[in-house]
Motif scaffolding. Sequence first.
Motif, PDB file in Angstrom:
ATOM      1  N   PHE A 160       5.630 -34.590  15.961  1.00  0.00           N
ATOM      2  CA  PHE A 160       6.027 -35.321  17.157  1.00  0.00           C
ATOM      3  C   PHE A 160       5.584 -36.767  16.991  1.00  0.00           C
ATOM      4  CE2 PHE A 160       5.399 -37.172  21.284  1.00  0.00           C
ATOM      5  CZ  PHE A 160       6.474 -36.723  22.031  1.00  0.00           C
ATOM      6  N   LYS A 168       6.852 -42.783  20.653  1.00  0.00           N
ATOM      7  CA  LYS A 168       7.516 -44.090  20.541  1.00  0.00           C
ATOM      8  C   LYS A 168       6.647 -45.203  21.105  1.00  0.00           C
ATOM      9  CE  LYS A 168      12.220 -42.213  21.121  1.00  0.00           C
ATOM     10  NZ  LYS A 168      13.375 -42.154  22.064  1.00  0.00           N
ATOM     11  N   HIS A 200       7.704 -23.729  16.088  1.00  0.00           N
ATOM     12  CA  HIS A 200       8.673 -24.538  16.824  1.00  0.00           C
ATOM     13  C   HIS A 200       9.744 -25.119  15.903  1.00  0.00           C
ATOM     14  CE1 HIS A 200       6.624 -24.596  20.711  1.00  0.00           C
ATOM     15  NE2 HIS A 200       5.515 -24.538  20.004  1.00  0.00           N
ATOM     16  N   VAL A 228      12.780 -31.710   7.179  1.00  0.00           N
ATOM     17  CA  VAL A 228      11.934 -32.483   8.073  1.00  0.00           C
ATOM     18  C   VAL A 228      12.455 -32.349   9.500  1.00  0.00           C
ATOM     19  CG1 VAL A 228      11.105 -34.792   8.667  1.00  0.00           C
ATOM     20  CG2 VAL A 228      11.333 -34.133   6.270  1.00  0.00           C
ATOM     21  N   LEU A 229      11.593 -31.837  10.368  1.00  0.00           N
ATOM     22  CA  LEU A 229      11.949 -31.715  11.780  1.00  0.00           C
ATOM     23  C   LEU A 229      10.999 -32.586  12.589  1.00  0.00           C
ATOM     24  CD1 LEU A 229      13.435 -30.458  14.169  1.00  0.00           C
ATOM     25  CD2 LEU A 229      11.893 -28.500  13.998  1.00  0.00           C
ATOM     26  N   THR A 230      11.540 -33.542  13.278  1.00  0.00           N
ATOM     27  CA  THR A 230      10.701 -34.500  14.004  1.00  0.00           C
ATOM     28  C   THR A 230      11.190 -34.677  15.430  1.00  0.00           C
ATOM     29  OG1 THR A 230      10.439 -35.696  11.908  1.00  0.00           O
ATOM     30  CG2 THR A 230       9.665 -36.791  13.901  1.00  0.00           C
ATOM     31  N   TYR A 231      10.252 -34.594  16.358  1.00  0.00           N
ATOM     32  CA  TYR A 231      10.545 -34.848  17.760  1.00  0.00           C
ATOM     33  C   TYR A 231      10.073 -36.255  18.105  1.00  0.00           C
ATOM     34  CZ  TYR A 231      10.857 -29.769  17.831  1.00  0.00           C
ATOM     35  OH  TYR A 231      11.193 -28.469  17.558  1.00  0.00           O
ATOM     36  N   TYR A 232      10.904 -37.018  18.767  1.00  0.00           N
ATOM     37  CA  TYR A 232      10.537 -38.361  19.204  1.00  0.00           C
ATOM     38  C   TYR A 232      10.453 -38.399  20.720  1.00  0.00           C
ATOM     39  CZ  TYR A 232      11.507 -40.000  14.484  1.00  0.00           C
ATOM     40  OH  TYR A 232      11.483 -40.199  13.124  1.00  0.00           O
ATOM     41  N   GLY A 233       9.427 -39.072  21.219  1.00  0.00           N
ATOM     42  CA  GLY A 233       9.277 -39.172  22.671  1.00  0.00           C
ATOM     43  C   GLY A 233       7.999 -39.896  23.030  1.00  0.00           C
ATOM     44  N   ILE A 234       7.417 -39.526  24.177  1.00  0.00           N
ATOM     45  CA  ILE A 234       6.168 -40.133  24.644  1.00  0.00           C
ATOM     46  C   ILE A 234       5.102 -39.046  24.692  1.00  0.00           C
ATOM     47  CG2 ILE A 234       5.077 -41.472  26.475  1.00  0.00           C
ATOM     48  CD1 ILE A 234       7.394 -42.935  25.204  1.00  0.00           C
ATOM     49  N   SER A 251      14.741 -26.762  20.041  1.00  0.00           N
ATOM     50  CA  SER A 251      14.204 -26.113  21.230  1.00  0.00           C
ATOM     51  C   SER A 251      13.764 -27.124  22.282  1.00  0.00           C
ATOM     52  CB  SER A 251      12.998 -25.237  20.848  1.00  0.00           C
ATOM     53  OG  SER A 251      11.940 -26.044  20.417  1.00  0.00           O
ATOM     54  N   THR A 262       9.926 -27.402  23.737  1.00  0.00           N
ATOM     55  CA  THR A 262       8.872 -28.271  23.205  1.00  0.00           C
ATOM     56  C   THR A 262       8.664 -29.518  24.060  1.00  0.00           C
ATOM     57  OG1 THR A 262      10.452 -29.397  21.803  1.00  0.00           O
ATOM     58  CG2 THR A 262       9.274 -27.548  20.846  1.00  0.00           C
ATOM     59  N   CYS A 297       6.687 -35.637  26.036  1.00  0.00           N
ATOM     60  CA  CYS A 297       8.023 -35.716  26.613  1.00  0.00           C
ATOM     61  C   CYS A 297       8.997 -36.082  25.509  1.00  0.00           C
ATOM     62  CB  CYS A 297       8.065 -36.752  27.728  1.00  0.00           C
ATOM     63  SG  CYS A 297       9.704 -36.997  28.406  1.00  0.00           S
ATOM     64  N   THR A 298       9.773 -35.111  25.085  1.00  0.00           N
ATOM     65  CA  THR A 298      10.657 -35.322  23.942  1.00  0.00           C
ATOM     66  C   THR A 298      11.970 -35.969  24.360  1.00  0.00           C
ATOM     67  OG1 THR A 298       9.729 -33.367  22.866  1.00  0.00           O
ATOM     68  CG2 THR A 298      11.815 -34.202  22.016  1.00  0.00           C
ATOM     69  N   HIS A 299      12.286 -37.076  23.748  1.00  0.00           N
ATOM     70  CA  HIS A 299      13.542 -37.764  24.037  1.00  0.00           C
ATOM     71  C   HIS A 299      14.665 -37.321  23.109  1.00  0.00           C
ATOM     72  CE1 HIS A 299      11.154 -41.327  25.970  1.00  0.00           C
ATOM     73  NE2 HIS A 299      11.108 -40.231  26.676  1.00  0.00           N
ATOM     74  N   ASN A 300      14.327 -37.230  21.842  1.00  0.00           N
ATOM     75  CA  ASN A 300      15.344 -36.776  20.902  1.00  0.00           C
ATOM     76  C   ASN A 300      14.702 -36.129  19.685  1.00  0.00           C
ATOM     77  OD1 ASN A 300      14.617 -39.641  20.424  1.00  0.00           O
ATOM     78  ND2 ASN A 300      15.802 -39.328  18.571  1.00  0.00           N
ATOM     79  N   THR A 301      15.501 -35.340  18.999  1.00  0.00           N
ATOM     80  CA  THR A 301      15.012 -34.533  17.885  1.00  0.00           C
ATOM     81  C   THR A 301      15.829 -34.832  16.648  1.00  0.00           C
ATOM     82  OG1 THR A 301      14.450 -32.809  19.464  1.00  0.00           O
ATOM     83  CG2 THR A 301      14.546 -32.179  17.148  1.00  0.00           C
ATOM     84  N   VAL A 302      15.143 -34.944  15.532  1.00  0.00           N
ATOM     85  CA  VAL A 302      15.826 -35.214  14.280  1.00  0.00           C
ATOM     86  C   VAL A 302      15.504 -34.113  13.282  1.00  0.00           C
ATOM     87  CG1 VAL A 302      16.050 -36.801  12.334  1.00  0.00           C
ATOM     88  CG2 VAL A 302      15.764 -37.700  14.647  1.00  0.00           C
ATOM     89  N   LEU A 303      16.553 -33.443  12.818  1.00  0.00           N
ATOM     90  CA  LEU A 303      16.374 -32.401  11.804  1.00  0.00           C
ATOM     91  C   LEU A 303      17.120 -32.831  10.557  1.00  0.00           C
ATOM     92  CD1 LEU A 303      15.517 -29.617  10.796  1.00  0.00           C
ATOM     93  CD2 LEU A 303      17.504 -28.658  11.958  1.00  0.00           C
TER      94      LEU A 303
END
Lengths: 127, 127
Positions: A80, A83, A95, A114-120, B99, B102, B109-115
């Motif tokens: 995760f 930003k 997950h 590569v699995l990456t979540y972007y957020g706060i 998912s 998450t 707080c996830t805004h977007n996901t990159v796989l």
Amino acid sequence: MSGQNFSKKRQMILDTIKSTDIHPSAKWVYETLKEQVPDLSLGTVYRNINLFKEQGLIIPVANVDGEERIDGDTSAHAHFVCKECGCVYDVPATHAPISEETCTLDGFCTHNTVLTYYGICGACTTI
Amino acid sequence: MSGQNFSKKRQMILDTIKSTDIHPSAKWVYETLKEQVPDLSLGTVYRNINLFKEQGLIIPVANVDGEERIDGDTSAHAHFVCKECGCVYDVPATHAPISEETCTLDGFCTHNTVLTYYGICGACTTI
DNA sequence: CTTAAAACAGTAATCATTACTGATTTGTTC
DNA sequence: GAACAAATCAGTAATGATTACTGTTTTAAG
């Protein structure tokens, strides 16, 4: 009895990367190690990081604010990225359902995923 | 009745990004549009790409050989990046179980996901 | 201890991206 | 459709991460 061992500095660079979970940048590794090893060169850190990547000892996990961030934990897990503060957190592999089936998809041979979540992140939300 | 419209160049930059599936870099957009618009500036391409990203009209999908690659298709899907030729391919969303659970994980707080899958594509394997 | 190869420090170069400045375009109002 | 303010732009300079280069130091083995 040596022969395949790393040089002292190379080993220290790898140890520094492996001993943290902040998913450091090259510059962080350099500045952190510089305290113990005053004559360390930034070029040496970059050269060894590239070497470790080729050998699969570390993996690049994200590019945050123009800096590549690496992970010494090569086990399957997601990340995760906040930003706001740029922190990179580990997210349990449960997950991140990485399907090995995709390896044969359209002739693609998948080496890594590569699995990456972007957020706060929580810390930045609270403030 | 205008007012919210894009300038001519801004619209052309967005159209160029939206009309290709190669997941271009800023430089590709610049060089491609430059043929039609000789007085286009690379800075303008970068400025508008950043604007489109903020507005969610496009998404950054990968960093290949130091260049950020973007996608005008903002629907949920994954990508395959060939380490050999640097091509970026779309992978159907069914292969990318993102998912939404998450989102509340650890206060994130996830805004977007990159796989993203990294490996060698069919074309590069054949050769 | 010698010696050749590997690794290194320090610095210069590269290259993607951003910032800056003065000119052009856009949308609006008459 | 002319005039005007704000937005946008071209062109160039600056920034910053990363890489390349060169001469020196360390390493591992005989």
